[in-house]
Motif scaffolding. Sequence first.
Motif, PDB file in Angstrom:
ATOM      1  N   ASN A  27      12.212  41.190   4.658  1.00 33.19           N
ATOM      2  CA  ASN A  27      11.847  42.450   4.017  1.00 33.19           C
ATOM      3  C   ASN A  27      13.070  43.064   3.333  1.00 33.19           C
ATOM      4  O   ASN A  27      14.131  43.171   3.923  1.00 33.19           O
ATOM      5  N   VAL A  29      13.727  46.094   2.469  1.00 34.25           N
ATOM      6  CA  VAL A  29      14.220  47.333   3.086  1.00 34.25           C
ATOM      7  C   VAL A  29      15.088  46.994   4.298  1.00 34.25           C
ATOM      8  O   VAL A  29      16.108  47.638   4.553  1.00 34.25           O
ATOM      9  N   ALA A  30      14.710  45.941   5.039  1.00 35.65           N
ATOM     10  CA  ALA A  30      15.514  45.530   6.201  1.00 35.65           C
ATOM     11  C   ALA A  30      16.868  45.000   5.752  1.00 35.65           C
ATOM     12  O   ALA A  30      17.873  45.209   6.444  1.00 35.65           O
ATOM     13  N   MET A  33      18.941  47.884   5.245  1.00 34.48           N
ATOM     14  CA  MET A  33      19.383  48.429   6.535  1.00 34.48           C
ATOM     15  C   MET A  33      20.607  47.674   7.043  1.00 34.48           C
ATOM     16  O   MET A  33      21.532  48.282   7.605  1.00 34.48           O
TER      17      MET A  33
ATOM     18  N   VAL B  22      17.751  46.625  15.254  1.00 36.05           N
ATOM     19  CA  VAL B  22      17.506  46.860  13.821  1.00 36.05           C
ATOM     20  C   VAL B  22      17.327  45.524  13.103  1.00 36.05           C
ATOM     21  O   VAL B  22      16.423  45.378  12.281  1.00 36.05           O
ATOM     22  N   MET B  28       8.890  47.178  11.049  1.00 38.20           N
ATOM     23  CA  MET B  28       9.883  47.844  10.202  1.00 38.20           C
ATOM     24  C   MET B  28      10.088  49.307  10.578  1.00 38.20           C
ATOM     25  O   MET B  28      11.194  49.834  10.464  1.00 38.20           O
ATOM     26  N   LEU B  35      17.638  52.164  13.634  1.00 36.38           N
ATOM     27  CA  LEU B  35      18.744  52.460  12.724  1.00 36.38           C
ATOM     28  C   LEU B  35      19.247  53.880  12.936  1.00 36.38           C
ATOM     29  O   LEU B  35      20.448  54.147  12.905  1.00 36.38           O
ATOM     30  N   MET B  70      14.471  55.860   3.962  1.00 36.95           N
ATOM     31  CA  MET B  70      14.057  54.492   4.297  1.00 36.95           C
ATOM     32  C   MET B  70      12.677  54.488   4.936  1.00 36.95           C
ATOM     33  O   MET B  70      11.841  53.628   4.638  1.00 36.95           O
ATOM     34  N   VAL B  73      10.078  54.835   2.287  1.00 35.98           N
ATOM     35  CA  VAL B  73       9.872  53.626   1.482  1.00 35.98           C
ATOM     36  C   VAL B  73       9.163  52.558   2.306  1.00 35.98           C
ATOM     37  O   VAL B  73       8.310  51.838   1.788  1.00 35.98           O
ATOM     38  N   ILE B  74       9.479  52.460   3.620  1.00 41.34           N
ATOM     39  CA  ILE B  74       8.768  51.489   4.462  1.00 41.34           C
ATOM     40  C   ILE B  74       7.280  51.801   4.461  1.00 41.34           C
ATOM     41  O   ILE B  74       6.433  50.908   4.325  1.00 41.34           O
ATOM     42  N   GLN B  87       9.613  38.255  10.832  1.00 39.55           N
ATOM     43  CA  GLN B  87      10.203  38.993   9.713  1.00 39.55           C
ATOM     44  C   GLN B  87      11.533  38.388   9.278  1.00 39.55           C
ATOM     45  O   GLN B  87      12.206  38.937   8.417  1.00 39.55           O
TER      46      GLN B  87
END
Lengths: 102, 169
Positions: A27, A29-30, A33, B22, B28, B35, B70, B73-74, B87
């Motif tokens: 992902n 976004v990850a 992060m 994280v 997510m 985070l 964040m 957006v997730i 993931q």
Amino acid sequence: MIPLNWYLLVSAALFALGLFGVLSRKNAVAILMGVELMLNAVNINLLAFWRYRAPTEATGLAFAVIVFAVAAAEVAVGLALFIAVYRRFKSVAADEINLLKW
Amino acid sequence: MTVMQIVFLITAVVTLFAAFRVVTTPNMVHAALWLIVTLFGAAVFYALLQANFLAVAQVVVYIGAIAILMMFVIMLTRREMRDRGPQTGKQWPWAAVIAAAFFGGLVWLGQQAALPAAPKADVPKDSIAQLGQALVSPNGFVIPFEVASVLLLAALIGAVYLAWTRHQS
């Protein structure tokens, strides 16, 4: 007092975890992060060296403030990009965004 | 073992565990929450280093703005309410090897250097005033400060432009 190398060890571990996140996550976004984790590790490092080497000067603090500003700008643009990408591909998984892959 | 060292160790364990979650949790939203824990741990480190302004700025800027952005957006970019399946890509063992090697290299480098066990001097009482003056004084960091503000303005305009919905008639 806390020895300086404790801070360096923690920030090295945090940076390595962020690097792992950037390299392994799907992902987008990850991945961002993971970049945030690395930036925080760098900031801990900067402030630790400021505290132990030159605490009477404001140089280390000013450097950390600039890192903050750059991180905020990077996250804002990155997340806007992900929203644009999501509109186009209906996904933010990095392995599905392969328009330029031959 | 002083109180400072105990606080440091607890913070280090919590921060590193949260950072590990994280990068490994499949959900997510949970990753964003972990985070926030990591960023808070970093703020505790800044407070331990007596960088008080940076500790507060970390909570306000990182947790208050970046982590929440964040989270937005997730939630905006999900196809389903739950993330299914792994993931992490199939390259994750290589990523683990590279990250472990990097960590090992950093530790090795840290062993080579002669690092001080205690700070040379105390932080001056007016370190925040010093920082404020350094950021706007011509002998200090006024040019990087102005460049950073132009960068933030450019990022603001760029982010609005990129996320703009264009209605095609």
